[in-house]
Scaffold this motif. Structure first.
Motif, PDB file in Angstrom:
ATOM      1  N   ALA A 217       0.840  -1.202   0.000  1.00 36.18           N
ATOM      2  CA  ALA A 217       0.000   0.000   0.000  1.00 36.18           C
ATOM      3  C   ALA A 217       0.870   1.245   0.000  1.00 36.18           C
ATOM      4  O   ALA A 217       2.084   1.174   0.199  1.00 36.18           O
ATOM      5  N   VAL A 218       0.211   2.385  -0.213  1.00 36.61           N
ATOM      6  CA  VAL A 218       0.863   3.681  -0.003  1.00 36.61           C
ATOM      7  C   VAL A 218       0.595   4.052   1.454  1.00 36.61           C
ATOM      8  O   VAL A 218      -0.558   4.138   1.875  1.00 36.61           O
ATOM      9  N   GLU A 219       1.652   4.232   2.223  1.00 38.01           N
ATOM     10  CA  GLU A 219       1.508   4.510   3.654  1.00 38.01           C
ATOM     11  C   GLU A 219       1.597   6.013   3.925  1.00 38.01           C
ATOM     12  O   GLU A 219       2.194   6.757   3.140  1.00 38.01           O
ATOM     13  N   PRO A 220       1.028   6.487   5.033  1.00 37.01           N
ATOM     14  CA  PRO A 220       1.122   7.905   5.378  1.00 37.01           C
ATOM     15  C   PRO A 220       2.590   8.360   5.403  1.00 37.01           C
ATOM     16  O   PRO A 220       3.443   7.633   5.905  1.00 37.01           O
ATOM     17  N   GLY A 221       2.839   9.527   4.845  1.00 34.66           N
ATOM     18  CA  GLY A 221       4.208  10.055   4.797  1.00 34.66           C
ATOM     19  C   GLY A 221       4.973   9.650   3.550  1.00 34.66           C
ATOM     20  O   GLY A 221       6.031  10.204   3.256  1.00 34.66           O
ATOM     21  N   MET A 222       4.442   8.691   2.808  1.00 32.28           N
ATOM     22  CA  MET A 222       5.165   8.240   1.610  1.00 32.28           C
ATOM     23  C   MET A 222       5.045   9.225   0.448  1.00 32.28           C
ATOM     24  O   MET A 222       4.112  10.033   0.394  1.00 32.28           O
ATOM     25  N   VAL A 223       5.987   9.091  -0.468  1.00 36.95           N
ATOM     26  CA  VAL A 223       6.031   9.855  -1.715  1.00 36.95           C
ATOM     27  C   VAL A 223       5.637   8.922  -2.857  1.00 36.95           C
ATOM     28  O   VAL A 223       6.026   7.758  -2.842  1.00 36.95           O
ATOM     29  N   VAL A 224       4.897   9.429  -3.822  1.00 33.08           N
ATOM     30  CA  VAL A 224       4.761   8.701  -5.091  1.00 33.08           C
ATOM     31  C   VAL A 224       5.201   9.626  -6.221  1.00 33.08           C
ATOM     32  O   VAL A 224       4.673  10.735  -6.368  1.00 33.08           O
ATOM     33  N   LEU A 225       6.199   9.179  -6.976  1.00 40.67           N
ATOM     34  CA  LEU A 225       6.602   9.881  -8.202  1.00 40.67           C
ATOM     35  C   LEU A 225       5.699   9.356  -9.313  1.00 40.67           C
ATOM     36  O   LEU A 225       5.600   8.135  -9.504  1.00 40.67           O
ATOM     37  N   THR A 226       5.042  10.283 -10.020  1.00 37.71           N
ATOM     38  CA  THR A 226       3.996   9.834 -10.947  1.00 37.71           C
ATOM     39  C   THR A 226       4.497   9.500 -12.352  1.00 37.71           C
ATOM     40  O   THR A 226       3.722   9.013 -13.175  1.00 37.71           O
ATOM     41  N   GLY A 227       5.804   9.750 -12.621  1.00 35.10           N
ATOM     42  CA  GLY A 227       6.354   9.359 -13.921  1.00 35.10           C
ATOM     43  C   GLY A 227       6.786  10.560 -14.753  1.00 35.10           C
ATOM     44  O   GLY A 227       6.219  11.654 -14.627  1.00 35.10           O
ATOM     45  N   GLY A 228       7.772  10.339 -15.584  1.00 34.32           N
ATOM     46  CA  GLY A 228       8.333  11.410 -16.404  1.00 34.32           C
ATOM     47  C   GLY A 228       7.276  12.038 -17.303  1.00 34.32           C
ATOM     48  O   GLY A 228       6.538  11.337 -17.992  1.00 34.32           O
ATOM     49  N   ILE A 229       7.233  13.370 -17.291  1.00 30.12           N
ATOM     50  CA  ILE A 229       6.269  14.123 -18.115  1.00 30.12           C
ATOM     51  C   ILE A 229       6.785  14.221 -19.549  1.00 30.12           C
ATOM     52  O   ILE A 229       6.013  14.221 -20.504  1.00 30.12           O
ATOM     53  N   THR A 230       8.102  14.317 -19.681  1.00 23.62           N
ATOM     54  CA  THR A 230       8.738  14.367 -21.004  1.00 23.62           C
ATOM     55  C   THR A 230       9.714  13.199 -21.084  1.00 23.62           C
ATOM     56  O   THR A 230       9.938  12.497 -20.104  1.00 23.62           O
ATOM     57  N   GLU A 231      10.329  13.063 -22.231  1.00 21.07           N
ATOM     58  CA  GLU A 231      11.420  12.121 -22.375  1.00 21.07           C
ATOM     59  C   GLU A 231      12.558  12.531 -21.442  1.00 21.07           C
ATOM     60  O   GLU A 231      12.716  13.723 -21.143  1.00 21.07           O
ATOM     61  N   ALA A 232      13.353  11.571 -20.999  1.00 19.55           N
ATOM     62  CA  ALA A 232      14.502  11.872 -20.133  1.00 19.55           C
ATOM     63  C   ALA A 232      15.681  12.307 -21.002  1.00 19.55           C
ATOM     64  O   ALA A 232      15.795  11.880 -22.157  1.00 19.55           O
ATOM     65  N   ILE A 233      16.557  13.156 -20.447  1.00 17.22           N
ATOM     66  CA  ILE A 233      17.767  13.551 -21.193  1.00 17.22           C
ATOM     67  C   ILE A 233      19.023  13.112 -20.426  1.00 17.22           C
ATOM     68  O   ILE A 233      19.032  13.084 -19.194  1.00 17.22           O
ATOM     69  N   TYR A 234      20.060  12.756 -21.179  1.00 16.43           N
ATOM     70  CA  TYR A 234      21.323  12.346 -20.551  1.00 16.43           C
ATOM     71  C   TYR A 234      21.957  13.528 -19.839  1.00 16.43           C
ATOM     72  O   TYR A 234      21.837  14.670 -20.292  1.00 16.43           O
ATOM     73  N   ILE A 235      22.629  13.271 -18.724  1.00 18.88           N
ATOM     74  CA  ILE A 235      23.329  14.343 -18.004  1.00 18.88           C
ATOM     75  C   ILE A 235      24.835  14.077 -18.006  1.00 18.88           C
ATOM     76  O   ILE A 235      25.269  12.921 -18.000  1.00 18.88           O
ATOM     77  N   HIS A 236      25.586  15.176 -18.033  1.00 16.62           N
ATOM     78  CA  HIS A 236      27.044  15.094 -18.102  1.00 16.62           C
ATOM     79  C   HIS A 236      27.651  16.051 -17.091  1.00 16.62           C
ATOM     80  O   HIS A 236      26.997  17.014 -16.665  1.00 16.62           O
TER      81      HIS A 236
END
Ligand code: OOG
Ligand code: MG
Length: 257
Positions: A217-236
């Motif tokens: 379950a989702v418990e009190p105090g937990m975070v849910v990330l809902t998913g990338g809104i755009t494509e991901a980009i590589y970082i350098h």
């Protein structure tokens, strides 16, 4: 099939930033259920060592994300305290080929469980909504995988950062939030909250339903990330990534070795 041995192998690769060959090339007949079992066994190792489960992440909830990796259904993974960045700075040490993506995070005050959850249950259980970035880092060569592989690898999760300002869930229509992601001032990706299953609240609904299948379950105090809104980009090394969330401020992320 020895799922524990596969989980141990993934754990070794995750903790040593070493790429591996897709599981599905080496083990025939692994099911999606097996993959979630491997994910749980692998995350259990971190938790045995003292890390805490702080929430869940949905992945592949937008078309942009699904198309970029060639997997066309949502998945989820565990969020551990060791993945959370305390300030918007990411070090490349310990990562293989990291990418960043803009997300909206929900934080909960009440428990959410079961497969009959509706958006209104989510609103009643939500304390606040916060802009976020996720750093994903598939452990598979060339960031290439099938549904089964990516689920076993905890949905590519590596790090996440939540912005300092939280917002009331009633203040802003989350599907209308426009997002612009820039690298060193240049626009790289644009999108809107609606990219996430039509409305990010649906991602939480889906998260709770998927968790109910494994008795979680989702418990009190937990975070849910809902998913990338755009494509991901590589970082350098040296990148300055800024992500503006219309009406919800901006995250400025710096990247170093
Ligand atoms: C899988 C993880 C996807 C999201 O937000 O869509 C994800 C991947 O793209 O490697 O975290
Ligand atoms: Mg993500």
């Amino acid at each position: 099939m020895n799922l524990q041995a596969i989980a141990d192998e993934l754990y070794r690769h995750q903790t040593s930033a070493a790429e591996l060959e897709k599981l599905t090339l080496r083990y025939e007949g692994l099911s999606v259920e097996d993959a979630y079992e491997i994910q749980q066994l692998c995350m259990g190792k971190y938790m045995n060592e003292g890390q805490k489960l702080v929430g869940w992440k949905m992945g592949l909830t937008s078309k942009a994300k699904q198309q970029s990796v060639g997997v066309d259904e949502p998945i989820f993974g565990h969020l551990l305290d060791g993945m959370e960045l305390y300030d918007p700075h990411v070090s490349l040490t310990g990562l293989i080929h990291p990418r960043v993506e803009p997300e909206l995070a929900f934080i909960f005050k009440h428990r959410l469980e079961g497969d009959k959850i509706l958006p209104r249950d989510v609103w009643l259980a939500t304390e606040c909504v916060v802009p976020a970035v996720e750093i994903i880092d598939s452990r598979y060569k060339n960031f290439s995988f099938t549904l089964v592989d990516v689920v076993a690898d905890n949905a590519s999760s590596a790090k996440f950062y939540l912005a300092e300002q939280a917002y009331s869930p009633y203040q802003i229509a989350l599907d209308q939030v426009g997002v612009v992601m820039r690298r060193n001032g240049e626009v790289e990706q644009t999108g809107a909250g609606a990219a996430v299953l039509g409305h990010p609240v649906r991602s939480v609904v889906e998260q709770v339903r998927m968790l109910s299948r494994i008795g979680k379950a989702v418990e009190p105090g937990m975070v849910v990330l809902t998913g990338g809104i755009t494509e991901a980009i590589y970082i350098h090394d040296g990148d300055r990534i800024s992500v503006s969330f219309e009406g919800m401020g901006e995250i400025e992320l710096t990247v170093s070795q």
